[in-house]
Design a protein around this motif. Structure first.
Motif, PDB file in Angstrom:
ATOM      1  N   LEU D  74     -29.721  63.667  26.570  1.00  0.00           N
ATOM      2  CA  LEU D  74     -28.719  63.945  27.594  1.00  0.00           C
ATOM      3  C   LEU D  74     -29.192  63.532  28.971  1.00  0.00           C
ATOM      4  O   LEU D  74     -28.467  62.925  29.744  1.00  0.00           O
ATOM      5  CB  LEU D  74     -28.414  65.451  27.615  1.00  0.00           C
ATOM      6  CG  LEU D  74     -27.279  65.887  26.703  1.00  0.00           C
ATOM      7  CD1 LEU D  74     -27.293  67.380  26.535  1.00  0.00           C
ATOM      8  CD2 LEU D  74     -25.945  65.418  27.276  1.00  0.00           C
ATOM      9  N   PHE D  77     -29.158  59.762  29.730  1.00  0.00           N
ATOM     10  CA  PHE D  77     -27.878  59.059  29.611  1.00  0.00           C
ATOM     11  C   PHE D  77     -27.463  58.416  30.934  1.00  0.00           C
ATOM     12  O   PHE D  77     -27.041  57.266  30.956  1.00  0.00           O
ATOM     13  CB  PHE D  77     -26.781  60.032  29.155  1.00  0.00           C
ATOM     14  CG  PHE D  77     -26.410  59.868  27.709  1.00  0.00           C
ATOM     15  CD1 PHE D  77     -27.392  59.789  26.737  1.00  0.00           C
ATOM     16  CD2 PHE D  77     -25.084  59.781  27.317  1.00  0.00           C
ATOM     17  CE1 PHE D  77     -27.053  59.634  25.397  1.00  0.00           C
ATOM     18  CE2 PHE D  77     -24.735  59.616  25.991  1.00  0.00           C
ATOM     19  CZ  PHE D  77     -25.722  59.541  25.036  1.00  0.00           C
ATOM     20  N   HIS D  78     -27.579  59.160  32.015  1.00  0.00           N
ATOM     21  CA  HIS D  78     -27.157  58.626  33.307  1.00  0.00           C
ATOM     22  C   HIS D  78     -27.937  57.362  33.674  1.00  0.00           C
ATOM     23  O   HIS D  78     -27.359  56.358  34.095  1.00  0.00           O
ATOM     24  CB  HIS D  78     -27.307  59.678  34.408  1.00  0.00           C
ATOM     25  CG  HIS D  78     -26.939  59.154  35.751  1.00  0.00           C
ATOM     26  ND1 HIS D  78     -25.632  58.921  36.127  1.00  0.00           N
ATOM     27  CD2 HIS D  78     -27.710  58.744  36.793  1.00  0.00           C
ATOM     28  CE1 HIS D  78     -25.612  58.421  37.339  1.00  0.00           C
ATOM     29  NE2 HIS D  78     -26.848  58.299  37.773  1.00  0.00           N
ATOM     30  N   MET D 121     -22.569  62.332  21.185  1.00  0.00           N
ATOM     31  CA  MET D 121     -22.337  62.375  22.627  1.00  0.00           C
ATOM     32  C   MET D 121     -21.721  61.047  23.031  1.00  0.00           C
ATOM     33  O   MET D 121     -22.093  59.997  22.521  1.00  0.00           O
ATOM     34  CB  MET D 121     -23.654  62.558  23.368  1.00  0.00           C
ATOM     35  CG  MET D 121     -24.306  63.896  23.040  1.00  0.00           C
ATOM     36  SD  MET D 121     -25.589  64.340  24.219  1.00  0.00           S
ATOM     37  CE  MET D 121     -26.842  63.119  23.807  1.00  0.00           C
ATOM     38  N   HIS D 122     -20.799  61.112  23.960  1.00  0.00           N
ATOM     39  CA  HIS D 122     -20.206  59.891  24.503  1.00  0.00           C
ATOM     40  C   HIS D 122     -20.285  59.970  26.025  1.00  0.00           C
ATOM     41  O   HIS D 122     -19.643  60.813  26.641  1.00  0.00           O
ATOM     42  CB  HIS D 122     -18.745  59.763  24.042  1.00  0.00           C
ATOM     43  CG  HIS D 122     -18.064  58.551  24.581  1.00  0.00           C
ATOM     44  ND1 HIS D 122     -16.800  58.169  24.227  1.00  0.00           N
ATOM     45  CD2 HIS D 122     -18.499  57.610  25.453  1.00  0.00           C
ATOM     46  CE1 HIS D 122     -16.469  57.056  24.861  1.00  0.00           C
ATOM     47  NE2 HIS D 122     -17.480  56.708  25.618  1.00  0.00           N
ATOM     48  N   GLY D 123     -21.104  59.103  26.602  1.00  0.00           N
ATOM     49  CA  GLY D 123     -21.231  59.064  28.055  1.00  0.00           C
ATOM     50  C   GLY D 123     -20.607  57.794  28.600  1.00  0.00           C
ATOM     51  O   GLY D 123     -20.712  56.730  27.987  1.00  0.00           O
ATOM     52  N   ASP D 129     -20.054  59.758  36.351  1.00  0.00           N
ATOM     53  CA  ASP D 129     -20.441  60.029  34.963  1.00  0.00           C
ATOM     54  C   ASP D 129     -19.404  60.874  34.248  1.00  0.00           C
ATOM     55  O   ASP D 129     -18.873  61.829  34.841  1.00  0.00           O
ATOM     56  CB  ASP D 129     -21.722  60.881  34.948  1.00  0.00           C
ATOM     57  CG  ASP D 129     -22.955  60.023  34.958  1.00  0.00           C
ATOM     58  OD1 ASP D 129     -22.877  58.922  35.519  1.00  0.00           O
ATOM     59  OD2 ASP D 129     -23.977  60.469  34.412  1.00  0.00           O
ATOM     60  N   GLU D 130     -19.168  60.574  32.994  1.00  0.00           N
ATOM     61  CA  GLU D 130     -18.401  61.486  32.155  1.00  0.00           C
ATOM     62  C   GLU D 130     -19.159  61.669  30.859  1.00  0.00           C
ATOM     63  O   GLU D 130     -19.685  60.713  30.307  1.00  0.00           O
ATOM     64  CB  GLU D 130     -17.003  60.935  31.871  1.00  0.00           C
ATOM     65  CG  GLU D 130     -16.031  61.282  32.976  1.00  0.00           C
ATOM     66  CD  GLU D 130     -14.684  60.656  32.766  1.00  0.00           C
ATOM     67  OE1 GLU D 130     -14.167  60.780  31.631  1.00  0.00           O
ATOM     68  OE2 GLU D 130     -14.177  60.030  33.706  1.00  0.00           O
ATOM     69  N   LEU D 131     -19.222  62.913  30.395  1.00  0.00           N
ATOM     70  CA  LEU D 131     -19.986  63.187  29.187  1.00  0.00           C
ATOM     71  C   LEU D 131     -19.207  64.128  28.283  1.00  0.00           C
ATOM     72  O   LEU D 131     -18.741  65.180  28.721  1.00  0.00           O
ATOM     73  CB  LEU D 131     -21.334  63.822  29.536  1.00  0.00           C
ATOM     74  CG  LEU D 131     -22.245  64.082  28.340  1.00  0.00           C
ATOM     75  CD1 LEU D 131     -22.687  62.783  27.684  1.00  0.00           C
ATOM     76  CD2 LEU D 131     -23.461  64.876  28.785  1.00  0.00           C
ATOM     77  N   GLU D 132     -19.068  63.725  27.022  1.00  0.00           N
ATOM     78  CA  GLU D 132     -18.398  64.568  26.047  1.00  0.00           C
ATOM     79  C   GLU D 132     -19.368  64.793  24.885  1.00  0.00           C
ATOM     80  O   GLU D 132     -20.045  63.862  24.443  1.00  0.00           O
ATOM     81  CB  GLU D 132     -17.135  63.858  25.558  1.00  0.00           C
ATOM     82  CG  GLU D 132     -16.245  64.750  24.728  1.00  0.00           C
ATOM     83  CD  GLU D 132     -14.953  64.045  24.320  1.00  0.00           C
ATOM     84  OE1 GLU D 132     -14.383  63.293  25.140  1.00  0.00           O
ATOM     85  OE2 GLU D 132     -14.540  64.232  23.158  1.00  0.00           O
ATOM     86  N   THR D 166     -16.408  69.145  27.204  1.00  0.00           N
ATOM     87  CA  THR D 166     -16.941  68.538  28.426  1.00  0.00           C
ATOM     88  C   THR D 166     -17.519  69.690  29.242  1.00  0.00           C
ATOM     89  O   THR D 166     -17.226  70.859  28.984  1.00  0.00           O
ATOM     90  CB  THR D 166     -15.851  67.803  29.233  1.00  0.00           C
ATOM     91  OG1 THR D 166     -14.792  68.726  29.500  1.00  0.00           O
ATOM     92  CG2 THR D 166     -15.305  66.617  28.465  1.00  0.00           C
TER      93      THR D 166
END
Lengths: 240, 240, 240, 240
Positions: D74, D77-78, D121-123, D129-132, D166
């Motif tokens: 996690l 990811f960014h 995870m879907h970033g 940024d969006e993270l699910e 989210t």
């Protein structure tokens, strides 16, 4: 997914869709050469939640499917969707069906007479019918028949093209596959002609897009081309 | 399956094996370069039926697996098998474990640092330990780097080699894979040299067999080479 | 896998079997209720290596399969095997075919009219034909229709029974499934009667074995019962 | 898919996304109990097509992934998304990662110490940024420990809950699973109390929704509950 403004608002913890999924079922689909083809489908059916839904209503999906037993196909999609909307008192109804489709080919005797293609259809009905069709076309590496000694001629899988279309008019599954195959052949020709040194996911995606755009019966489409690399795939997608 | 001479003989309706299967479990395996590697295994454990087996004894398999938590590997196979035989009062015990193994490669930066290989081990203990190891090695089509314009250079999957070995002495997973890869490279060389016009499942099976036969640590082996054709595979197998 | 006494002995690096596998093909099989059923099979065909095998002979497998196009089934297995032996000059020929078989049931309208069973057949011919048939029968948890309030009535998967049989005489797929289903029903009855507190893999394996042993047409059999536990399965097997 | 107004307009046959997919890679993820956990991920990385993309740029995805070797999670990811946007000169970057996560449980010794959950995870990064995060929680049938003789106690799979969330703030995977599990336990209690006669997909979907809505750290969510029936599934979904 929207923000929760008021967590006390229990009306917002609402069911959106209910249905049945992964029903395996024998079906017949239209076949250009032989009028109809027997195959096996995996079917999902669901509705936007009706106002007075009870768990016992789940069986209605199966009852509707049973009534169309052996006769499911593009032509009956509309009737099934109508009946789902009515029997379940729903605002919108959906049916998804994926199946193997075999194309009979008048090829050399040592080639398989029936080539398998993975297909799926998604129909929905709110006020108007909507229908989307998808097919996966395998892309083999060109066999270098006239290749010099020293060059491999064994087959192998290069990748695949995944094509989704919506319709203006009726079009045979055979003709959609033919349209994609023609683009693959054209790409292959550029290699034999020396215009390009290799298959590329971007170039093949564009060629398939151009080929589909010329089909009168096709309204909209999306294309995804995948190339199997060592241990993963590369891909390109387009939509129109 | 033998013929039923006497169907009244109810003693013949006997359970032969009981056990647990498809347990997904984090494990560590020995790694030549980094001493150990974390991976995820699918584990099957079973015994030839003990005389006084009760359903409640099923939990003993899980108890034994839990005791070796995080430390399962070739080295602990013997201990697990011993404990299974004892705790379940069985004549023979078996453990099967399949897992992904990643080989770190000092390759070009644009190549994946970790290549995945599917492995499995089957250990059994009656009076003596027996251990068989299997690995699947993907076979890519040779990239024709120096190829003339007009020849495809894109990658693609040609097929795979499935190799099973038993052991005289310890040998690293890396060295078994290396031994198979060397045979694939040799096959590829015969094509570049013009000695052969294409990869062939028979020729590659023989080359891998010859390569494994030269490894001192390997006692016995079997090889299966598969070539992905359009819509199916061709294959050849050998055993030694 | 035998020990390598003489690694120089290149005659021992011999191909044992060659063939084609995972061919997806539309087939028809015999159906007790409707005379024949259309389905899709995955076919493997292979021979013990003939003396003068060449890679080009691979296409003969496909040619033979094409000739039986649309007519493959138990009845044609013998002809296909004969032709494989002859055309490929082999000592032994094998064909494996796995397919989905749908059983039509005159059940309540809310029950699916066609229940899917995974089947497979393995035929081989050296001097005599041998045929083995396998079917997977799902085992659902009994629905407690008359259960007191407070007891769950939702369905769920308890597990499955995998049954292999060889034959003395012809027997319908429907009758093999019926024989297994009867044993499942008997096991369920012991629970309702309070003789047993739960389904057990051992007890169900024995009941299915006893049921199959009473079928005149069945020569030999093996049974494997699997129970889906949380995250893995427990199982018992028997052979006769 | 929009209508094609002008089929001559070749600018519309445009690639939309390019990337790599199904890369299998060893990764570490944060673990509440043990600080970090080793697992294996399947990774997809893609960008909205940059202006001057060449096929050779595909290798940049792999180069970026290699640089984060062993440290993907996690938190990184960014950084990965930032680097993808920059190195590929793209307007938007996406990374999807699915992996098995094992929850260590201090349960009875006969229970597996590590329970597997499928996560993904879907970033994505355009300007923000969006993270699910998604997790699949298996739903077992309640074991009726205090059940009267005559009632089945064997385990079995009732179905599963698929939950996507989210975030407002950081929350452990363990706590999301705990939140879902609590709703399952509550549903089970209504059955033991006689308030409800069976698990239902709608009722369980609502209970999980209510439970997630109370988590401060969770911003939005969707829930889908599936019940395995004989041969297919029934399901209900909700979104918030």
């Amino acid at each position: 997914m929207k923000d929760i403004q008021n967590q006390e608002d229990h009306r917002r913890i609402n069911i959106k869709k209910v249905g049945v999924k992964t029903i395996s079922y024998p079906v017949t689909v239209l076949d250009k050469a032989r009028s109809k083809q027997h195959t096996i489908a995996t079917v999902n059916m669901y509705v936007n939640l009706p106002h007075h839904f009870k768990g016992t209503h789940m069986s209605r999906f199966v009852e509707i499917l049973n009534r169309f037993h052996g006769e499911i196909g593009l032509s009956s999609f509309h009737c099934i969707l109508e009946e789902m909307k009515e029997k379940l008192e729903a605002e919108a109804a959906h049916i998804e069906m994926s199946f193997a489709y075999f194309l009979s080919e008048n090829a050399a005797p040592e080639t398989l007479k029936a080539t398998r293609y993975e297909c799926s259809m998604h129909g929905s009905l709110e006020t108007e019918d909507e229908l989307e069709f998808q097919v996966v076309v395998p892309v083999s590496l060109p066999l270098l028949e006239q290749a010099e000694p020293g060059l491999p001629r064994s087959p192998g899988e290069w990748g695949r093209a995944i094509v989704s279309v919506t319709f203006r008019n009726f079009i045979w599954i055979e003709d959609i596959i033919g349209c994609v195959q023609q683009a693959i052949d054209t790409e292959q020709q550029t290699i034999f002609n020396g215009e390009q040194r290799s298959f590329s996911v971007e170039s093949l995606t564009r060629k398939i897009g151009t080929s589909l755009a010329q089909e009168e019966a096709i309204k909209g489409f999306s294309v995804r081309v995948e190339n199997l690399a060592r241990g993963y795939s590369t891909f390109a997608t387009m939509e129109n």
